[in-house]
Scaffold this active site. Sequence first.
Site, short mmCIF file in Angstrom:
data_model
loop_
_atom_site.label_atom_id
_atom_site.label_comp_id
_atom_site.label_asym_id
_atom_site.label_seq_id
_atom_site.Cartn_x
_atom_site.Cartn_y
_atom_site.Cartn_z
N ARG A 2 22.68 15.17 22.59
CA ARG A 2 21.89 14.27 23.43
C ARG A 2 22.09 12.80 23.10
O ARG A 2 22.21 12.42 21.92
CB ARG A 2 20.41 14.65 23.33
N HIS B 91 25.68 16.52 26.29
CA HIS B 91 27.08 16.96 26.26
C HIS B 91 27.98 16.16 27.20
O HIS B 91 29.00 16.67 27.68
CB HIS B 91 27.19 18.45 26.58
N HIS C 266 30.50 25.33 21.17
CA HIS C 266 29.19 25.83 21.59
C HIS C 266 29.22 27.35 21.80
O HIS C 266 28.53 27.88 22.67
CB HIS C 266 28.77 25.12 22.88
N ASP D 184 16.20 24.91 18.51
CA ASP D 184 17.21 24.09 19.17
C ASP D 184 17.20 22.74 18.46
O ASP D 184 16.81 21.73 19.03
CB ASP D 184 16.93 23.94 20.66
N GLU E 80 26.36 24.74 15.97
CA GLU E 80 27.19 23.64 16.44
C GLU E 80 27.26 22.55 15.38
O GLU E 80 26.34 21.76 15.22
CB GLU E 80 26.62 23.06 17.73
#
Length: 346
Positions: free
Chosen positions: A81, A106, A176, A248, A312
């Site tokens: 982000r 992304h 990802h 997340d 990631e």
Amino acid sequence: MSIALKPFGMTKDGKEVTLYEVSNENGMKVSFLNLGAVIVKLIIPDKNGQADDIVLGFDDVPSYEKNNESYGAFLGRHSNRTAGAQFEINGVTYYLEKNNGENNLHSGHPGFHRVIYDVATEGNSITFSRVSPDGEQGFPGNLTVSVTYTVTEENELKIHYHAVSDKDTLCNLTNHSYFNLKGHNKGTILDHIVKIYANGFTETTDDLVPTGKILDVAGTPMDFREPKPLGRDIGADYGPLKQGNGYDHNFVLDKPEDAFGKAAEVCEETSGRKMEVFTDLPGMQVYAGNFIGHEPGKDGAVYENRTGVCFETQLFPNSIHIPEFKSCLLKAGEEFDSTTVYKFSW
């Protein structure tokens, strides 16, 4: 060790898509596309010798041209982000696509996982490369970028990222892939036993953009310093988990910032499979597939909420706006050069 090629289909604008499969002597096989440099399959045996594909993905080109969940995706020019979908370099403001509320996620269209790459093979390695032209996705500079995948006899998937630009720009490359060590079509990942080598994680706003503050994992559901099931605390009444609908989050890895070291271990008991993650980057986003929603996948599978988990490796999200973080600013002529390794055993 071998590399096999076969046709996979055609893009909507008539370009040929080829699937490349690299295998070792131990039954490990990894498949990639020149479309997006995506990882399509990752097949390894279990403790009984049964081979399964342990990454989520698709069977056809149209699905990969869409791929909104970024299955197997190579992401750039800046993964994760960016606040306000804008940034400033040398007094010039650059605007990105607002594709995640008021923010950018992304980088936007055309995603690095949706374009065709040049391909070179050597031994047990495949390199996908292209030039992202000046202005693509809103970023300055012609960025020459490559990702090299290597499958070793030690059952490693090595990912080497390299990029150089002719103007100051941003660069934060990652993969990802969604992993399910039971098999991509065998239910949720909530029973996976996870250890993360991190004492902290980055605090975020409600829309998951880092604020610049690092929070201690101690005494919180974010503490994976000792192995525990991924699902044990995922539904806890805890602010950061509510923000992300589960995990997340960017974990601050417990190693020197630029050193290559272990980031995570993941085990699945019924199959006996284990995955270790290594990186030279300072952060790792752990995303538990919280927003997957009844999506058709390969082999007739239908992917649901939390049927795969991503690890990631990355520079911290939104670092262009946070001076305390290692910057994602890539100066003209300088190199982005990074390696991530996923190592498997069974």
